[in-house]
Design a protein around this motif. Structure first.
Motif, mmCIF file in Angstrom:
data_model
loop_
_atom_site.group_PDB
_atom_site.id
_atom_site.type_symbol
_atom_site.label_atom_id
_atom_site.label_comp_id
_atom_site.label_asym_id
_atom_site.label_seq_id
_atom_site.Cartn_x
_atom_site.Cartn_y
_atom_site.Cartn_z
ATOM 1 N N ALA A 320 -22.418 -15.848 52.343
ATOM 2 C CA ALA A 320 -23.128 -14.671 52.785
ATOM 3 C C ALA A 320 -23.424 -13.752 51.577
ATOM 4 N N ARG A 321 -22.363 -13.694 50.656
ATOM 5 C CA ARG A 321 -22.722 -12.949 49.150
ATOM 6 C C ARG A 321 -24.062 -13.517 48.505
ATOM 7 N N LYS A 322 -23.844 -14.869 48.342
ATOM 8 C CA LYS A 322 -24.863 -15.386 47.638
ATOM 9 C C LYS A 322 -26.419 -15.041 48.362
ATOM 10 N N GLY A 323 -26.170 -15.069 49.748
ATOM 11 C CA GLY A 323 -27.428 -14.891 50.421
ATOM 12 C C GLY A 323 -27.885 -13.330 50.335
ATOM 13 N N VAL A 324 -27.038 -12.277 50.358
ATOM 14 C CA VAL A 324 -27.560 -10.887 50.053
ATOM 15 C C VAL A 324 -28.250 -10.992 48.633
ATOM 16 N N GLY A 325 -27.584 -11.680 47.619
ATOM 17 C CA GLY A 325 -28.231 -11.622 46.290
ATOM 18 C C GLY A 325 -29.616 -12.125 46.341
ATOM 19 N N LYS A 326 -29.697 -13.282 46.764
ATOM 20 C CA LYS A 326 -31.036 -14.104 46.868
ATOM 21 C C LYS A 326 -32.142 -13.359 47.645
ATOM 22 N N ALA A 327 -31.610 -12.876 48.905
ATOM 23 C CA ALA A 327 -32.592 -12.142 49.515
ATOM 24 C C ALA A 327 -33.041 -10.849 48.702
ATOM 25 N N GLY A 328 -32.215 -9.982 48.215
ATOM 26 C CA GLY A 328 -32.732 -8.923 47.404
ATOM 27 C C GLY A 328 -33.372 -9.193 46.457
ATOM 28 N N LEU A 329 -32.976 -10.326 45.566
ATOM 29 C CA LEU A 329 -33.928 -10.718 44.500
ATOM 30 C C LEU A 329 -35.465 -11.177 45.046
ATOM 31 N N ALA A 330 -35.586 -11.510 46.225
ATOM 32 C CA ALA A 330 -36.891 -12.204 46.822
ATOM 33 C C ALA A 330 -37.585 -10.736 47.229
ATOM 34 N N ILE A 331 -36.848 -9.481 47.860
ATOM 35 C CA ILE A 331 -37.135 -8.297 47.926
ATOM 36 C C ILE A 331 -38.146 -7.822 46.706
ATOM 37 N N GLU A 332 -37.251 -7.857 45.798
ATOM 38 C CA GLU A 332 -37.822 -7.339 44.362
ATOM 39 C C GLU A 332 -38.924 -7.849 43.998
ATOM 40 N N LEU A 333 -38.766 -9.248 43.985
ATOM 41 C CA LEU A 333 -40.242 -10.086 43.626
ATOM 42 C C LEU A 333 -41.349 -9.800 44.548
#
Length: 488
Positions: A320-333
Motif C-alpha cells: 500500500a505504501r508503494k501504491g500511495v507513492g506511485k499514485a501520487g507520482l501519477a497525480i503529479e504527472l
C-alpha cells in the motif's frame, strides 16, 4: 295361582276385570302405551372402559343413548377446538373430559341395582377402546418424533432439514397432537422468514445497501423469538461467507456498512464487524489496484492510504505504501501534463503556475532534455534530440514573444517613390524562463538573441519603407541561441 270358576274365561293378570253391570270401565291414561325399556344391567368396568375411548361406547353398553349422543357432541367439539387453536390448554380440556366421562360411566353403572361383571360387555368395551387409544397413542408418538426431528434440525441451524421433517406432519397428527404440530409449523414459518431475509442479504452482496438494511432487520426480528439463535446464525454465516466479492470496491462498501450500520443485537453486529475487519484490507488493496489499472489515481491513492491508516499492521501495508507513492507520482504527472498543455504564453499554464514532478530526472547543467512551451514559433525548430515528454524531461522551458534585439546592421533601400531610405536590422530577443521539473523552481531566467540573415537584396513591404526589420534566423541560428539554455 287360584283357578277361575268353571265356565269363566281366563284373564291375564295385567288386564283389569271387566266392569260389572252398570259400571264404566276406565283403562287409565297409560293404557296402550309401550312401557319404557329398562336400562340393561351394566358392568361398571365395561362402561368405564368403553367411555375411555371418547366414543361414548360405555353409554351404549349401559343403554344410555341420549348420553352417548351428548358425549359425542362434546368430544367432537373439544377435538375440533384443539385442532383449530393448537393450544395446550385445549388438550388439557380433552384430558379432563376423558377423565370425566370415564368416572361418570363408572358411577352411572354402579347405581344400577343389577350392576355386576359381564364378560361380554368387557370384551366389547376393550374391542372398541384399545384400538382407539392405541391409534391415538401411536399418532401422538409419531407426531412427537417429528417434532423432535424439527427441534434437532433447528438446534443445528439447518432450516432445510427442519422443513423437510415438518413435511411429514399429516392431518392425523394435527388432529391428535395439534400443539406439537403447531410448534413445528412455527419453526417452518421462522425458516421461511429467514429465507426471505437471506434473499435481501444476497441482494446486498450486489451493492444494494437498502436490501442489507432490510435483511438485517428481518434477521433481528426472528432472533428476538426464542429458539431461533442457531438458524439465524446459519443464515448470517451464509451471507458473510459471500464476502469478499469479486469486486474489491464493492466489498469495501459492504464492509464499511457492516461496521457502521448493522442494526440488531450483538449476535448480529459482532460477526458482521469481525467479517468486515477480516475482508476489508484485501478489499481495499484490490479496489486500489483496480483504480490504478484504470488510471484513476486519486481514488487509488485514497484506498491505499485508508489501508495504511486503518490497518497499519496488515500484510498489505508495504504494498500500500508503494501504491500511495506511485499514485501520487501519477497525480503529479497528470497535473504537470495539464499545465504544460495549457502553457501557450508566458502568462498561462505551467509558465504561470509551475509545479513539481518528483519522479523527474534531476536538473543539471549540461545536456538536458526539455519540454518547450509558450510562444514556440522558434523553439519548434530545435532538434528532436533536445526535446522529450513531461514524463522524462528535467526542464520546462517557457518562451515569450520575440521582440527587437540588438542592431546587426543598417542598409539602404529604394522605396516605391524612388527615394532612398535606411533600414536597421535587429536580432530577435526572446525572454526565456526554465524550471527544474523535479522541484518546480526557476533555474534559468534570461533573454536570448537570435541572429540571422540581414540586409537582403530585396525587401518586401507594404506602404512605406520600414525603418526597422528583424533578421531572418536559420535553424542553426535558433540552435545557437537556445543551446546555452539546455546546455547544448
Amino acid at each position: 295361582m287360584t283357578e277361575p270358576p268353571h265356565g269363566e274365561p281366563v284373564r291375564p293378570p295385567d288386564v283389569p276385570a271387566e266392569p260389572g253391570h252398570g259400571e264404566v270401565w276406565d283403562p287409565g291414561p297409560d293404557y296402550g302405551r309401550v312401557a319404557p325399556r329398562e336400562p340393561r344391567a351394566p358392568d361398571p368396568l365395561a362402561v368405564a372402559v368403553g367411555n375411555a375411548s371418547l366414543l361414548g361406547a360405555g353409554y351404549l353398553i349401559a343403554g344410555r343413548r341420549a348420553l352417548f349422543w351428548a358425549a359425542a357432541v362434546v368430544t367432537v367439539s373439544l377435538v375440533w377446538l384443539t385442532y383449530t387453536t393448537a393450544e395446550t390448554w385445549c388438550e388439557l380440556l380433552v384430558v379432563l373430559w376423558w377423565a370425566a366421562v370415564v368416572a361418570h360411566g363408572w358411577w352411572l353403572a354402579r347405581r344400577h341395582p343389577a350392576a355386576g361383571p359381564r364378560r361380554g360387555q368387557r370384551l366389547l368395551a376393550l374391542a372398541l377402546t384399545v384400538p382407539v387409544l392405541a391409534a391415538a397413542g401411536w399418532v401422538r408418538f409419531d407426531a412427537h418424533g417429528v417434532a423432535d426431528e424439527v427441534a434437532d434440525a433447528r438446534a443445528d441451524g439447518d432450516c432445510g432439514a427442519a422443513v423437510a421433517a415438518q413435511d411429514g406432519v399429516a392431518f392425523r397428527h394435527r388432529l391428535v397432537a395439534a400443539p406439537s404440530a403447531a410448534r413445528g409449523d412455527a419453526v417452518v414459518e421462522a425458516c421461511e422468514r429467514l429465507d426471505t431475509a437471506g434473499g435481501y442479504l444476497s441482494r446486498g452482496l450486489t451493492g444494494d445497501l437498502d436490501s442489507l438494511e432490510t435483511g438485517f432487520r428481518r434477521l433481528g426480528a426472528v432472533l428476538g423469538e426464542s429458539g431461533n439463535e442457531r438458524t439465524v446464525r446459519a443464515t448470517l454465516d451464509r451471507f458473510l461467507g459471500g464476502l469478499p466479492t469479486d469486486d474489491g470496491c464493492l466489498t469495501v462498501s459492504i464492509a464499511d456498512w457492516l461496521r457502521e450500520h448493522v442494526p440488531g443485537p450483538k449476535d448480529l453486529t459482532g460477526p458482521a464487524s469481525a467479517t468486515a475487519a477480516r475482508t476489508a484490507p484485501q478489499a481495499l488493496m484490490d479496489c486500489a489496484d483496480g483504480f490504478m489499472s484504470t488510471e484513476d489515481w486519486p481514488d487509488a491513492r485514497e484506498r491505499y492510504q485508508r489501508l495504511l491508516d486503518e490497518y497499519p499492521e496488515d500484510a498489505h501495508a508495504d504494498a500500500a505504501r508503494k501504491g500511495v507513492g506511485k499514485a501520487g507520482l501519477a497525480i503529479e504527472l497528470d497535473r504537470i501534463t495539464e499545465l504544460v498543455a495549457a502553457a501557450d504564453s508566458m502568462g498561462s499554464g505551467y509558465c504561470r503556475k509551475p509545479a513539481k514532478y518528483s519522479q523527474a530526472p534531476a536538473y543539471r547543467k549540461g545536456r538536458t532534455r526539455a519540454v518547450f512551451v509558450g510562444d514556440t514559433e522558434y523553439t519548434d525548430k530545435l532538434p528532436e534530440a533536445w526535446r522529450t515528454d513531461t514524463a522524462h524531461a528535467s526542464l520546462v522551458v517557457c518562451t515569450g514573444e520575440a521582440e527587437a534585439g540588438d542592431v546587426v546592421e543598417t542598409c539602404q533601400y529604394r522605396d516605391h517613390n524612388g527615394g532612398i531610405g535606411s533600414v536597421r536590422f535587429n536580432k530577435l530577443a526572446v525572454r526565456v524562463k526554465g524550471y527544474a521539473l523535479r522541484t518546480g523552481k526557476l533555474v534559468v531566467d534570461r533573454t536570448v538573441q537570435l541572429g540571422g540573415e540581414s540586409c537582403p537584396g530585396i525587401v518586401r513591404y507594404f506602404d512605406a519603407l520600414p525603418s526597422r526589420m528583424a533578421v531572418t534566423p536559420s535553424n542553426g541560428d535558433v540552435r545557437d541561441a537556445f543551446g546555452p539554455v539546455v546546455g547544448r
